[in-house]
Design a protein around this motif. Structure first.
Motif, PDB file in Angstrom:
ATOM      1  N   MET A   1       1.019  -0.930  -0.110  1.00 59.71           N
ATOM      2  CA  MET A   1      -0.009   0.153  -0.124  1.00 59.71           C
ATOM      3  C   MET A   1       1.008   1.027  -0.183  1.00 59.71           C
ATOM      4  O   MET A   1       1.981   1.294   0.450  1.00 59.71           O
ATOM      5  CB  MET A   1      -0.947   0.216   1.342  1.00 59.71           C
ATOM      6  CG  MET A   1      -1.738   1.419   1.196  1.00 59.71           C
ATOM      7  SD  MET A   1      -3.376   0.792   0.149  1.00 59.71           S
ATOM      8  CE  MET A   1      -3.734  -0.559   0.529  1.00 59.71           C
ATOM      9  N   ASN A   2       0.667   2.049  -1.051  1.00 57.50           N
ATOM     10  CA  ASN A   2       1.428   3.159  -0.871  1.00 57.50           C
ATOM     11  C   ASN A   2       0.412   4.486  -0.420  1.00 57.50           C
ATOM     12  O   ASN A   2      -0.646   4.362  -0.406  1.00 57.50           O
ATOM     13  CB  ASN A   2       1.389   3.558  -2.088  1.00 57.50           C
ATOM     14  CG  ASN A   2       2.643   2.842  -2.930  1.00 57.50           C
ATOM     15  OD1 ASN A   2       3.261   1.935  -2.819  1.00 57.50           O
ATOM     16  ND2 ASN A   2       2.865   3.088  -3.689  1.00 57.50           N
ATOM     17  N   TYR A   3       1.117   5.651   0.515  1.00 64.26           N
ATOM     18  CA  TYR A   3       0.686   6.731   0.893  1.00 64.26           C
ATOM     19  C   TYR A   3       1.503   7.832   0.230  1.00 64.26           C
ATOM     20  O   TYR A   3       2.468   7.769  -0.153  1.00 64.26           O
ATOM     21  CB  TYR A   3       0.609   6.545   2.203  1.00 64.26           C
ATOM     22  CG  TYR A   3       0.536   5.745   2.986  1.00 64.26           C
ATOM     23  CD1 TYR A   3      -1.457   6.147   3.737  1.00 64.26           C
ATOM     24  CD2 TYR A   3      -0.145   4.449   3.276  1.00 64.26           C
ATOM     25  CE1 TYR A   3      -1.600   4.745   4.414  1.00 64.26           C
ATOM     26  CE2 TYR A   3      -0.146   3.474   3.854  1.00 64.26           C
ATOM     27  CZ  TYR A   3      -1.251   3.492   4.378  1.00 64.26           C
ATOM     28  OH  TYR A   3      -1.606   3.424   5.052  1.00 64.26           O
ATOM     29  N   LEU A  26     -11.528   9.971  -8.736  1.00 61.88           N
ATOM     30  CA  LEU A  26     -10.416   9.219  -7.831  1.00 61.88           C
ATOM     31  C   LEU A  26     -11.287   8.564  -6.766  1.00 61.88           C
ATOM     32  O   LEU A  26     -12.057   9.033  -6.011  1.00 61.88           O
ATOM     33  CB  LEU A  26      -9.226   9.720  -6.814  1.00 61.88           C
ATOM     34  CG  LEU A  26      -8.344  10.143  -7.767  1.00 61.88           C
ATOM     35  CD1 LEU A  26      -6.234  11.396  -7.146  1.00 61.88           C
ATOM     36  CD2 LEU A  26      -7.454   9.527  -8.688  1.00 61.88           C
ATOM     37  N   PRO A  27     -10.832   7.371  -6.045  1.00 64.75           N
ATOM     38  CA  PRO A  27     -11.756   6.705  -4.736  1.00 64.75           C
ATOM     39  C   PRO A  27     -11.437   8.276  -4.309  1.00 64.75           C
ATOM     40  O   PRO A  27     -11.180   7.520  -3.405  1.00 64.75           O
ATOM     41  CB  PRO A  27     -11.218   5.241  -4.685  1.00 64.75           C
ATOM     42  CG  PRO A  27     -10.035   5.481  -5.234  1.00 64.75           C
ATOM     43  CD  PRO A  27      -9.801   6.657  -6.089  1.00 64.75           C
ATOM     44  N   MET A  28     -12.584   8.531  -3.477  1.00 63.87           N
ATOM     45  CA  MET A  28     -12.665   9.151  -2.597  1.00 63.87           C
ATOM     46  C   MET A  28     -12.334   8.730  -1.341  1.00 63.87           C
ATOM     47  O   MET A  28     -12.453   8.913  -0.363  1.00 63.87           O
ATOM     48  CB  MET A  28     -14.410  10.147  -2.869  1.00 63.87           C
ATOM     49  CG  MET A  28     -13.712  11.049  -3.984  1.00 63.87           C
ATOM     50  SD  MET A  28     -12.533  11.823  -4.122  1.00 63.87           S
ATOM     51  CE  MET A  28     -12.584  13.080  -2.818  1.00 63.87           C
ATOM     52  N   VAL A 139      -4.127  12.732   2.174  1.00 60.16           N
ATOM     53  CA  VAL A 139      -3.722  11.875   2.507  1.00 60.16           C
ATOM     54  C   VAL A 139      -4.255  10.918   1.649  1.00 60.16           C
ATOM     55  O   VAL A 139      -4.927  10.631   1.378  1.00 60.16           O
ATOM     56  CB  VAL A 139      -3.605  10.916   3.688  1.00 60.16           C
ATOM     57  CG1 VAL A 139      -3.059   9.632   3.859  1.00 60.16           C
ATOM     58  CG2 VAL A 139      -2.757  11.801   4.686  1.00 60.16           C
ATOM     59  N   VAL A 140      -3.702  10.387   0.979  1.00 60.29           N
ATOM     60  CA  VAL A 140      -3.794   9.209  -0.918  1.00 60.29           C
ATOM     61  C   VAL A 140      -3.212   7.983  -0.622  1.00 60.29           C
ATOM     62  O   VAL A 140      -2.753   8.297  -0.013  1.00 60.29           O
ATOM     63  CB  VAL A 140      -3.539  10.321  -1.722  1.00 60.29           C
ATOM     64  CG1 VAL A 140      -4.413   8.843  -2.648  1.00 60.29           C
ATOM     65  CG2 VAL A 140      -4.280  11.132  -2.201  1.00 60.29           C
ATOM     66  N   LYS A 141      -4.415   6.883   0.184  1.00 62.14           N
ATOM     67  CA  LYS A 141      -3.933   5.704   0.315  1.00 62.14           C
ATOM     68  C   LYS A 141      -4.398   5.003  -0.871  1.00 62.14           C
ATOM     69  O   LYS A 141      -5.455   4.835  -1.244  1.00 62.14           O
ATOM     70  CB  LYS A 141      -4.136   5.169   1.431  1.00 62.14           C
ATOM     71  CG  LYS A 141      -3.753   3.549   2.307  1.00 62.14           C
ATOM     72  CD  LYS A 141      -4.835   3.271   3.241  1.00 62.14           C
ATOM     73  CE  LYS A 141      -6.170   2.727   3.108  1.00 62.14           C
ATOM     74  NZ  LYS A 141      -6.096   2.469   4.538  1.00 62.14           N
ATOM     75  N   GLY A 142      -3.076   4.108  -1.542  1.00 64.43           N
ATOM     76  CA  GLY A 142      -3.833   3.128  -2.802  1.00 64.43           C
ATOM     77  C   GLY A 142      -2.654   3.039  -3.616  1.00 64.43           C
ATOM     78  O   GLY A 142      -1.089   2.661  -2.908  1.00 64.43           O
ATOM     79  N   THR A 143      -2.593   2.450  -4.564  1.00 68.30           N
ATOM     80  CA  THR A 143      -1.923   1.654  -5.754  1.00 68.30           C
ATOM     81  C   THR A 143      -1.098   3.270  -5.823  1.00 68.30           C
ATOM     82  O   THR A 143      -1.387   3.901  -5.958  1.00 68.30           O
ATOM     83  CB  THR A 143      -2.301   1.216  -6.523  1.00 68.30           C
ATOM     84  OG1 THR A 143      -2.952   2.037  -7.481  1.00 68.30           O
ATOM     85  CG2 THR A 143      -3.649   0.668  -6.454  1.00 68.30           C
ATOM     86  N   LEU A 146      -2.591   5.532  -8.378  1.00 69.85           N
ATOM     87  CA  LEU A 146      -3.274   5.907  -7.492  1.00 69.85           C
ATOM     88  C   LEU A 146      -2.437   7.446  -6.736  1.00 69.85           C
ATOM     89  O   LEU A 146      -3.011   8.395  -7.336  1.00 69.85           O
ATOM     90  CB  LEU A 146      -4.039   5.120  -7.169  1.00 69.85           C
ATOM     91  CG  LEU A 146      -4.399   6.544  -6.084  1.00 69.85           C
ATOM     92  CD1 LEU A 146      -6.299   7.184  -6.690  1.00 69.85           C
ATOM     93  CD2 LEU A 146      -5.291   5.973  -4.641  1.00 69.85           C
ATOM     94  N   THR A 147      -1.589   6.909  -6.300  1.00 70.69           N
ATOM     95  CA  THR A 147      -0.549   7.584  -5.380  1.00 70.69           C
ATOM     96  C   THR A 147      -0.215   8.868  -6.949  1.00 70.69           C
ATOM     97  O   THR A 147       0.591   9.703  -6.397  1.00 70.69           O
ATOM     98  CB  THR A 147       0.331   7.267  -4.885  1.00 70.69           C
ATOM     99  OG1 THR A 147       1.078   6.329  -5.628  1.00 70.69           O
ATOM    100  CG2 THR A 147      -0.731   6.900  -3.574  1.00 70.69           C
ATOM    101  N   GLU A 148      -0.007   8.277  -7.939  1.00 64.90           N
ATOM    102  CA  GLU A 148       1.050   9.196  -8.796  1.00 64.90           C
ATOM    103  C   GLU A 148       0.059  10.374  -9.261  1.00 64.90           C
ATOM    104  O   GLU A 148       0.608  11.214 -10.024  1.00 64.90           O
ATOM    105  CB  GLU A 148       1.949   8.142 -10.046  1.00 64.90           C
ATOM    106  CG  GLU A 148       2.585   7.157  -9.621  1.00 64.90           C
ATOM    107  CD  GLU A 148       3.565   6.135 -10.534  1.00 64.90           C
ATOM    108  OE1 GLU A 148       2.868   6.650 -11.453  1.00 64.90           O
ATOM    109  OE2 GLU A 148       3.932   5.231 -10.017  1.00 64.90           O
TER     110      GLU A 148
END
Length: 168
Positions: A1-3, A26-28, A139-143, A146-148
């Motif tokens: 998991m990336n943050y 993006l998935p909120m 904070v964005v948590k995901g693949t 997604l973080t890129e």
């Protein structure tokens, strides 16, 4: 998991950035705002370094105090020191044990608490300080993909800090 953690100056800028992430589909449920009026650092799970240091000191005290007592008694038995003549043989050994236990307690506070406070906080302390100063975190948590994507969007808002993390 990336943050991905972005530090933004104020609530308005944080809400604009959040809206831009929402507009990009993006998935909120994987995006959080942390700051006054939103999630707190504790609710999100940013560890409080002082609390962690206190836990570490207590954990170390559990074994350092008895070990210190045993070491103090052993030292007294080996050296046959008669430091406190009024206490007699048994009293001297017990005083040596109490002094050893005291040294163990000091060790747990200085090493467990001090090192835990200095080394155990990671980036949580700077983020907590920024929240106290009135800043907001997104904070964005995901693949990684997604973080890129979120990084490209958030850079437009010129955040004070934009940091990515990989959970191990």
């Amino acid at each position: 998991m990336n943050y991905l953690v972005a530090v933004l100056r104020d609530r308005i800028q944080a809400e604009e950035a959040y809206s831009a992430l929402e507009a990009a589909d993006l998935p909120m449920q994987q995006i959080s705002i942390i700051g006054r009026g939103y999630k707190s650092a504790d609710e999100f799970g940013l560890l409080d370094p002082a609390e962690q240091a206190q836990k570490q000191a207590k954990l170390m005290a559990v074994w350092l105090i008895p070990f210190g007592f045993a070491a103090g008694v052993t030292f007294s038995l080996i050296t046959h020191l008669d430091t406190f003549a009024w206490a007699g043989d048994l009293g001297n050994h017990l005083v040596g044990g109490l002094l050893g236990a005291l040294a163990g307690a000091m060790g747990s506070v200085f090493v467990g608490g001090g090192a835990g406070l200095a080394l155990g906080s990671g980036d949580a302390l700077p983020y907590r300080n920024r929240l106290k100063a009135g800043r907001y975190l997104i904070v964005v948590k995901g693949t990684p993909t997604l973080t890129e994507k979120a990084t490209r969007i958030l850079r437009q808002f010129e955040p004070e800090n934009l940091q990515g993390y990989v959970e191990r």
